[in-house]
Design an enzyme around this catalytic site. Sequence first.
Site, mmCIF file in Angstrom:
data_model
loop_
_atom_site.group_PDB
_atom_site.id
_atom_site.type_symbol
_atom_site.label_atom_id
_atom_site.label_comp_id
_atom_site.label_asym_id
_atom_site.label_seq_id
_atom_site.Cartn_x
_atom_site.Cartn_y
_atom_site.Cartn_z
ATOM 1 N N HIS A 17 0.837 -1.199 0.000
ATOM 2 C CA HIS A 17 0.000 0.000 0.000
ATOM 3 C C HIS A 17 0.875 1.254 0.000
ATOM 4 O O HIS A 17 0.596 2.222 -0.713
ATOM 5 C CB HIS A 17 -0.887 0.046 1.257
ATOM 6 C CG HIS A 17 -1.919 -1.034 1.341
ATOM 7 N ND1 HIS A 17 -2.074 -1.836 2.450
ATOM 8 C CD2 HIS A 17 -2.872 -1.434 0.450
ATOM 9 C CE1 HIS A 17 -3.080 -2.685 2.249
ATOM 10 N NE2 HIS A 17 -3.568 -2.469 1.043
ATOM 11 N N LYS A 41 -18.340 -5.703 6.887
ATOM 12 C CA LYS A 41 -17.085 -6.410 6.649
ATOM 13 C C LYS A 41 -16.352 -6.620 7.977
ATOM 14 O O LYS A 41 -16.185 -5.679 8.750
ATOM 15 C CB LYS A 41 -16.220 -5.569 5.691
ATOM 16 C CG LYS A 41 -15.143 -6.345 4.993
ATOM 17 C CD LYS A 41 -14.582 -5.548 3.829
ATOM 18 C CE LYS A 41 -13.380 -6.224 3.232
ATOM 19 N NZ LYS A 41 -12.862 -5.512 2.069
ATOM 20 N N ARG A 90 -1.808 -5.359 -8.461
ATOM 21 C CA ARG A 90 -0.635 -6.208 -8.247
ATOM 22 C C ARG A 90 -0.430 -7.152 -9.415
ATOM 23 O O ARG A 90 0.684 -7.415 -9.826
ATOM 24 C CB ARG A 90 -0.821 -7.041 -6.963
ATOM 25 C CG ARG A 90 -0.727 -6.240 -5.701
ATOM 26 C CD ARG A 90 -1.246 -7.019 -4.533
ATOM 27 N NE ARG A 90 -2.662 -7.311 -4.700
ATOM 28 C CZ ARG A 90 -3.467 -7.737 -3.748
ATOM 29 N NH1 ARG A 90 -2.989 -7.975 -2.555
ATOM 30 N NH2 ARG A 90 -4.737 -7.952 -3.974
ATOM 31 N N SER A 128 -2.858 -7.759 2.802
ATOM 32 C CA SER A 128 -3.099 -7.671 4.247
ATOM 33 C C SER A 128 -3.480 -9.043 4.794
ATOM 34 O O SER A 128 -3.060 -9.423 5.893
ATOM 35 C CB SER A 128 -4.229 -6.673 4.534
ATOM 36 O OG SER A 128 -3.873 -5.389 4.095
#
Length: 162
Positions: A17, A41, A90, A128
């Site tokens: 990030h 979430k 990515r 993460s």
Amino acid sequence: MRIGIYPGSFDPVTNGHLDIVERASRLFDELRVAVGANPSKTTLFSVEERVNLLREVCAPFENVQVDRFDGLLVEYALSQNACAVVKGLRAISDFEYEFQQTQINRRLAADLDTVFVMTSTDYSYLSSSIVKEIVRYGGAIAGLVPDVVDRALRHKLKMGRD
Ligand code: PNS
């Protein structure tokens, strides 16, 4: 003044990030890193914790601010007079989800563009979730997250290294 919004869950912020923050901070006059507060979430860190960690690690970037947002990203971005949303990519596997998000967001706010910034290949495998899994099983994450995040993760997951 060209304002960019870099939104995400950041649960927690990783060096991947930060690589995007650094690259995007060069593209805009101001970059707002925005933590999405989505109550449906489940996250390891609270919104406040995620914002605080981001504030600490983004402090060296003079034109970067950290904020939270509730509700729709496009509404937040328009309220900030942003000209673009920044997303990190990515690998091709990220593309399909991001493509869908971009099309939905464009439908909701036709003039708000999304700009994709490719992560350094050093972090192309990093997420993460992976970092949390490594720490849960007692592995080392040096070089994958800032030190302050490493400590916060170990504290949160009761690995007690401090
Ligand atoms: O880091 P993430 O989990 O990929 O971030 C996702 C985020 C927060 C950018 C995304 O879930 C989001 O934009 N949430 C706000 C709600 C919204 O506007 N959704 C898109 C239209 S349904």
